[in-house]
Write a protein that holds these residues in place. Sequence first.
Motif, short mmCIF file in Angstrom:
data_model
loop_
_atom_site.label_atom_id
_atom_site.label_comp_id
_atom_site.label_asym_id
_atom_site.label_seq_id
_atom_site.Cartn_x
_atom_site.Cartn_y
_atom_site.Cartn_z
N LYS A 38 0.83 -1.21 0.00
CA LYS A 38 0.00 0.00 0.00
C LYS A 38 0.86 1.26 0.00
O LYS A 38 0.52 2.25 -0.64
N ALA A 39 1.96 1.23 0.75
CA ALA A 39 2.86 2.38 0.84
C ALA A 39 3.89 2.40 -0.29
O ALA A 39 4.68 3.34 -0.38
N ARG A 40 3.88 1.36 -1.10
CA ARG A 40 4.83 1.24 -2.22
C ARG A 40 6.28 1.32 -1.74
O ARG A 40 7.11 1.99 -2.33
N ILE A 41 6.55 0.64 -0.62
CA ILE A 41 7.90 0.55 -0.08
C ILE A 41 8.58 -0.64 -0.76
O ILE A 41 8.01 -1.73 -0.82
N THR A 42 9.78 -0.43 -1.26
CA THR A 42 10.50 -1.52 -1.92
C THR A 42 10.84 -2.61 -0.91
O THR A 42 10.92 -2.35 0.30
N HIS A 43 11.08 -3.80 -1.41
CA HIS A 43 11.49 -4.91 -0.53
C HIS A 43 12.77 -4.54 0.22
O HIS A 43 12.91 -4.84 1.41
N GLU A 44 13.71 -3.88 -0.47
CA GLU A 44 14.98 -3.50 0.14
C GLU A 44 14.77 -2.49 1.27
O GLU A 44 15.35 -2.62 2.35
N ASP A 45 13.94 -1.47 1.02
CA ASP A 45 13.69 -0.47 2.06
C ASP A 45 12.92 -1.06 3.23
O ASP A 45 13.17 -0.72 4.39
N TRP A 46 11.98 -1.98 2.93
CA TRP A 46 11.22 -2.64 4.00
C TRP A 46 12.17 -3.44 4.89
O TRP A 46 12.09 -3.38 6.12
N ALA A 47 13.08 -4.17 4.27
CA ALA A 47 14.06 -4.97 5.03
C ALA A 47 14.95 -4.05 5.87
O ALA A 47 15.27 -4.37 7.02
N ALA A 48 15.33 -2.90 5.31
CA ALA A 48 16.17 -1.96 6.05
C ALA A 48 15.42 -1.37 7.25
O ALA A 48 15.99 -1.23 8.34
N LEU A 49 14.14 -1.02 7.06
CA LEU A 49 13.33 -0.53 8.18
C LEU A 49 13.22 -1.58 9.28
O LEU A 49 13.35 -1.28 10.47
#
Length: 127
Positions: free
Chosen positions: A74-85
């Motif tokens: 929904k937030a269009r967060i990339t897999h890489e950014d999600w993993a970093a968060l």
Amino acid sequence: MLVPGRIGNESTDEPVLWFSRNQHWEQTAGKACHEAGQPVRRLTMRETYAEGEGLVRYGCDIKRLYAGEVLRRKARITHEDWAALYEAGKLQQAYPAAWCGSVDSMPIDNLVVHVMSERFTWERFEA
């Protein structure tokens, strides 16, 4: 209104209004503590309380929020950014599985509001 926003260098197409199912304190909500202009740690709940002259939290029906992969999409967060968060949260001793959020604004008159008392207990705020 609570309005979704971005955190740090978060590269999302949709800002997020973040919530946590942690009923006491979400570690990532603490203010950043800086030394020589660089963030070194997050303030504790008590330190954030003192620095901000109090704490307030908002609650809503969990059915109004997205979590996990649904929130990421929904937030269009990339897999890489999600993993970093997720990793950044874990390094701060947070529990990322408790995170949820919305990409929509929310009127505060539909939310539960708690304030932190001087005894460090959450108390419902009645306007």
